[in-house]
Design a protein around this motif. Structure first.
Motif, PDB file in Angstrom:
ATOM      1  N   VAL A 119      -6.950  50.344  70.623  1.00  0.00           N
ATOM      2  CA  VAL A 119      -7.385  51.697  70.973  1.00  0.00           C
ATOM      3  C   VAL A 119      -6.256  52.695  70.737  1.00  0.00           C
ATOM      4  O   VAL A 119      -6.465  53.770  70.160  1.00  0.00           O
ATOM      5  CB  VAL A 119      -7.863  51.743  72.439  1.00  0.00           C
ATOM      6  N   GLU A 120      -5.068  52.347  71.175  1.00  0.00           N
ATOM      7  CA  GLU A 120      -3.922  53.253  70.994  1.00  0.00           C
ATOM      8  C   GLU A 120      -3.660  53.506  69.508  1.00  0.00           C
ATOM      9  O   GLU A 120      -3.460  54.649  69.076  1.00  0.00           O
ATOM     10  CB  GLU A 120      -2.675  52.662  71.650  1.00  0.00           C
ATOM     11  N   SER A 121      -3.687  52.446  68.712  1.00  0.00           N
ATOM     12  CA  SER A 121      -3.441  52.584  67.279  1.00  0.00           C
ATOM     13  C   SER A 121      -4.554  53.375  66.608  1.00  0.00           C
ATOM     14  O   SER A 121      -4.295  54.244  65.750  1.00  0.00           O
ATOM     15  CB  SER A 121      -3.321  51.198  66.642  1.00  0.00           C
ATOM     16  N   ALA A 122      -5.798  53.123  66.978  1.00  0.00           N
ATOM     17  CA  ALA A 122      -6.932  53.814  66.347  1.00  0.00           C
ATOM     18  C   ALA A 122      -6.915  55.301  66.662  1.00  0.00           C
ATOM     19  O   ALA A 122      -7.190  56.141  65.784  1.00  0.00           O
ATOM     20  CB  ALA A 122      -8.238  53.182  66.812  1.00  0.00           C
ATOM     21  N   ASN A 123      -6.593  55.663  67.886  1.00  0.00           N
ATOM     22  CA  ASN A 123      -6.539  57.085  68.231  1.00  0.00           C
ATOM     23  C   ASN A 123      -5.394  57.802  67.532  1.00  0.00           C
ATOM     24  O   ASN A 123      -5.489  58.993  67.216  1.00  0.00           O
ATOM     25  CB  ASN A 123      -6.430  57.249  69.749  1.00  0.00           C
ATOM     26  N   ALA A 124      -4.323  57.076  67.275  1.00  0.00           N
ATOM     27  CA  ALA A 124      -3.179  57.667  66.583  1.00  0.00           C
ATOM     28  C   ALA A 124      -3.386  57.756  65.070  1.00  0.00           C
ATOM     29  O   ALA A 124      -2.664  58.491  64.389  1.00  0.00           O
ATOM     30  CB  ALA A 124      -1.915  56.867  66.884  1.00  0.00           C
ATOM     31  N   ASN A 125      -4.381  57.003  64.561  1.00  0.00           N
ATOM     32  CA  ASN A 125      -4.606  56.946  63.111  1.00  0.00           C
ATOM     33  C   ASN A 125      -6.101  57.083  62.821  1.00  0.00           C
ATOM     34  O   ASN A 125      -6.769  56.138  62.399  1.00  0.00           O
ATOM     35  CB  ASN A 125      -4.082  55.625  62.560  1.00  0.00           C
ATOM     36  N   PRO A 126      -6.648  58.288  63.012  1.00  0.00           N
ATOM     37  CA  PRO A 126      -8.102  58.483  62.904  1.00  0.00           C
ATOM     38  C   PRO A 126      -8.655  58.270  61.508  1.00  0.00           C
ATOM     39  O   PRO A 126      -9.875  58.118  61.360  1.00  0.00           O
ATOM     40  CB  PRO A 126      -8.292  59.932  63.363  1.00  0.00           C
ATOM     41  N   ASP A 127      -7.810  58.246  60.491  1.00  0.00           N
ATOM     42  CA  ASP A 127      -8.297  58.050  59.123  1.00  0.00           C
ATOM     43  C   ASP A 127      -8.379  56.573  58.738  1.00  0.00           C
ATOM     44  O   ASP A 127      -8.805  56.247  57.628  1.00  0.00           O
ATOM     45  CB  ASP A 127      -7.387  58.779  58.126  1.00  0.00           C
ATOM     46  N   VAL A 128      -7.954  55.694  59.623  1.00  0.00           N
ATOM     47  CA  VAL A 128      -8.019  54.256  59.368  1.00  0.00           C
ATOM     48  C   VAL A 128      -9.231  53.683  60.098  1.00  0.00           C
ATOM     49  O   VAL A 128      -9.510  54.057  61.235  1.00  0.00           O
ATOM     50  CB  VAL A 128      -6.732  53.549  59.857  1.00  0.00           C
ATOM     51  N   ASN A 129      -9.972  52.800  59.443  1.00  0.00           N
ATOM     52  CA  ASN A 129     -11.082  52.107  60.093  1.00  0.00           C
ATOM     53  C   ASN A 129     -10.564  50.886  60.855  1.00  0.00           C
ATOM     54  O   ASN A 129      -9.677  50.183  60.366  1.00  0.00           O
ATOM     55  CB  ASN A 129     -12.109  51.647  59.062  1.00  0.00           C
ATOM     56  N   TYR A 130     -11.151  50.633  62.019  1.00  0.00           N
ATOM     57  CA  TYR A 130     -10.769  49.493  62.846  1.00  0.00           C
ATOM     58  C   TYR A 130     -12.030  48.721  63.252  1.00  0.00           C
ATOM     59  O   TYR A 130     -13.127  49.285  63.343  1.00  0.00           O
ATOM     60  CB  TYR A 130     -10.062  49.940  64.121  1.00  0.00           C
ATOM     61  N   ALA A 131     -11.859  47.442  63.515  1.00  0.00           N
ATOM     62  CA  ALA A 131     -12.889  46.632  64.167  1.00  0.00           C
ATOM     63  C   ALA A 131     -12.174  45.699  65.126  1.00  0.00           C
ATOM     64  O   ALA A 131     -10.995  45.375  64.930  1.00  0.00           O
ATOM     65  CB  ALA A 131     -13.702  45.841  63.150  1.00  0.00           C
ATOM     66  N   ILE A 132     -12.874  45.273  66.164  1.00  0.00           N
ATOM     67  CA  ILE A 132     -12.285  44.343  67.122  1.00  0.00           C
ATOM     68  C   ILE A 132     -13.316  43.291  67.496  1.00  0.00           C
ATOM     69  O   ILE A 132     -14.493  43.595  67.706  1.00  0.00           O
ATOM     70  CB  ILE A 132     -11.747  45.067  68.377  1.00  0.00           C
ATOM     71  N   ILE A 133     -12.865  42.056  67.552  1.00  0.00           N
ATOM     72  CA  ILE A 133     -13.721  40.924  67.871  1.00  0.00           C
ATOM     73  C   ILE A 133     -13.720  40.681  69.379  1.00  0.00           C
ATOM     74  O   ILE A 133     -12.670  40.739  70.030  1.00  0.00           O
ATOM     75  CB  ILE A 133     -13.231  39.667  67.126  1.00  0.00           C
ATOM     76  N   ASP A 134     -14.899  40.434  69.912  1.00  0.00           N
ATOM     77  CA  ASP A 134     -15.083  40.044  71.314  1.00  0.00           C
ATOM     78  C   ASP A 134     -14.791  41.149  72.317  1.00  0.00           C
ATOM     79  O   ASP A 134     -14.495  40.867  73.484  1.00  0.00           O
ATOM     80  CB  ASP A 134     -14.228  38.815  71.676  1.00  0.00           C
ATOM     81  N   ASP A 135     -14.887  42.408  71.913  1.00  0.00           N
ATOM     82  CA  ASP A 135     -14.649  43.477  72.872  1.00  0.00           C
ATOM     83  C   ASP A 135     -15.227  44.786  72.348  1.00  0.00           C
ATOM     84  O   ASP A 135     -15.298  45.003  71.139  1.00  0.00           O
ATOM     85  CB  ASP A 135     -13.152  43.643  73.133  1.00  0.00           C
ATOM     86  N   TYR A 136     -15.626  45.647  73.278  1.00  0.00           N
ATOM     87  CA  TYR A 136     -16.111  46.979  72.914  1.00  0.00           C
ATOM     88  C   TYR A 136     -14.987  48.011  72.854  1.00  0.00           C
ATOM     89  O   TYR A 136     -15.251  49.190  72.622  1.00  0.00           O
ATOM     90  CB  TYR A 136     -17.169  47.445  73.916  1.00  0.00           C
ATOM     91  N   ALA A 137     -13.750  47.585  73.064  1.00  0.00           N
ATOM     92  CA  ALA A 137     -12.610  48.515  73.091  1.00  0.00           C
ATOM     93  C   ALA A 137     -12.873  49.657  74.078  1.00  0.00           C
ATOM     94  O   ALA A 137     -12.581  50.820  73.806  1.00  0.00           O
ATOM     95  CB  ALA A 137     -12.303  49.053  71.692  1.00  0.00           C
ATOM     96  N   ASP A 138     -13.412  49.292  75.214  1.00  0.00           N
ATOM     97  CA  ASP A 138     -13.716  50.253  76.279  1.00  0.00           C
ATOM     98  C   ASP A 138     -12.738  50.000  77.425  1.00  0.00           C
ATOM     99  O   ASP A 138     -13.083  49.432  78.458  1.00  0.00           O
ATOM    100  CB  ASP A 138     -15.167  50.069  76.729  1.00  0.00           C
TER     101      ASP A 138
END
Length: 372
Positions: A119-138
């Protein structure tokens, strides 16, 4: 911390290992081998990336399955994928920073434990796509993924574990032991969901057969049970497994990557007449030295989910809508019973087939508080 760049074909898809039961939902579409169809052309600068949790790539479980999906993409597209192996939780943040600095187009994090760092990395890099296994990143538990560029890849493994629990109960009732067990690694939803489904499947067997098979190591109602506190195959895992075995079970389900090796060691060293169950991948195939004691495995098609998300991202069609693996879409399944199939109580496969049809049709709902 270890870094590798890979373009090696990995070939096992879970659907190929699963029992071919009636009423299956449509499998992800794949071109047959040798069909001659060309892979989609990726963007010229497309760089897919993968980061493991501390279990590492050789866990014969969810990390390894994710890597196999990414390696398959790299082979088919003729590109390199950057894969970073974490050896402790302290590696998560630095590894993500390294992936971003290397220009990754898509970063897939393997496991619940990477949620906060992702989550921290994705918010800092909005132009990069992310996915995460086994979690909603909530991470703030407000019901929403905490960054707009993260795609959750989650699995309702309670459904497949329900079939596994039914099968475990059938074996234990036939032997006359009438007791099965389970224990987990980290006490997290993606572990407890297996244990919920397992117990509910045992209860279904008891209801249908008038049996009294008990479950050691987990109670779905109270959400309390036996956990090692992590995913390492260490003395704690061995002692936890032994504690379950000492209560007289003849089937044991370890849920948590490498901790299955601790359970296997306890079975071997104690000369126990106990069967092991695998999770995530088909353990009898992934670790053939244990095929003689591996009864069946509860599968998650992590490799296929990683493959599909990465292929979509490669052509600019990535979306952040959550993927939920179910029995219907073959995101979860039960493996073959391999050498034990001929030793099952008569009619067990047909009964499991019928249960699967009822779950897919919605006639049975496997109610786990840990389901996605």
């Amino acid at each position: 911390m270890r870094t590798t760049r890979k373009a090696a074909l990995s070939g096992l898809a879970i659907a190929g290992a699963a029992i071919l039961l009636a009423g299956c939902g449509a499998a992800p579409e794949e071109e047959p081998a040798g069909s001659g169809s060309a892979a989609p052309e990726p963007a010229a600068d497309f760089l897919p990336c993968l980061i493991s949790d501390e279990g590492g790539w050789n866990d014969r479980s969810f990390n390894q399955s994710a890597k196999e999906g990414m390696d398959r993409v790299a082979e088919e597209l003729g590109i390199e994928a950057m894969e970073m192996e974490s050896t402790s939780a302290n590696d998560y943040g630095p590894n993500l920073e390294t992936l971003v600095s290397n220009g990754c187009s898509l970063i897939i994090s393997v496991g619940f434990n990477l949620a906060a760092a992702t989550v921290e990395s994705a918010n800092a890099n909005p132009d990069v796509n992310y996915a995460i296994i086994d979690d909603y990143a909530d991470t703030d538990f407000d019901g929403d993924t905490d960054a707009p560029n993260i795609k959750p890849l989650v699995f309702n493994t309670a459904e497949a574990a329900y079939l596994g629990g039914y099968a475990a109960a059938a074996w234990s009732a036939q032997s006359g032991v009438n007791k099965v067990g389970t224990f987990g690694g980290g006490e997290i939803p993606s572990v407890k969901v297996f244990m919920d489904g397992f117990q509910l499947g045992v209860e279904k067997y008891n209801e249908d057969k008038g049996a009294s098979v008990g479950v050691v190591g987990w109670d779905t109602e109270s959400q309390k049970g036996s956990f090692t506190g992590g995913f390492e195959a260490n003395d704690v895992a061995r002692q936890t497994a032994q504690g379950i075995l000492d209560q007289g079970v003849d089937v044991i389900l370890p849920v948590g990557g490498p901790i299955y090796t601790s359970a296997a060691a306890a079975i071997r060293d104690g000369g126990e007449d106990v069967l092991l169950m695998g999770v995530d991948s088909d353990l009898a195939v992934k670790d053939p030295d244990l095929a003689d004691i591996t009864y069946v495995s509860i599968l998650k098609a992590i490799d296929q989910a990683v493959y599909d998300a990465t292929m979509s991202a490669s052509t600019g069609e990535f979306d952040v809508a959550p993927y939920v693996g179910t029995l219907e879409n073959e995101g979860v399944a039960l493996s073959s019973f391999h050498d034990f199939e001929g030793q099952l109580p008569e009619g067990t496969l047909d009964e499991i087939d019928a249960l699967k049809e009822q779950i897919v049709a919605g006639d049975i709902t496997v109610e786990s508080p840990n389901s996605p």
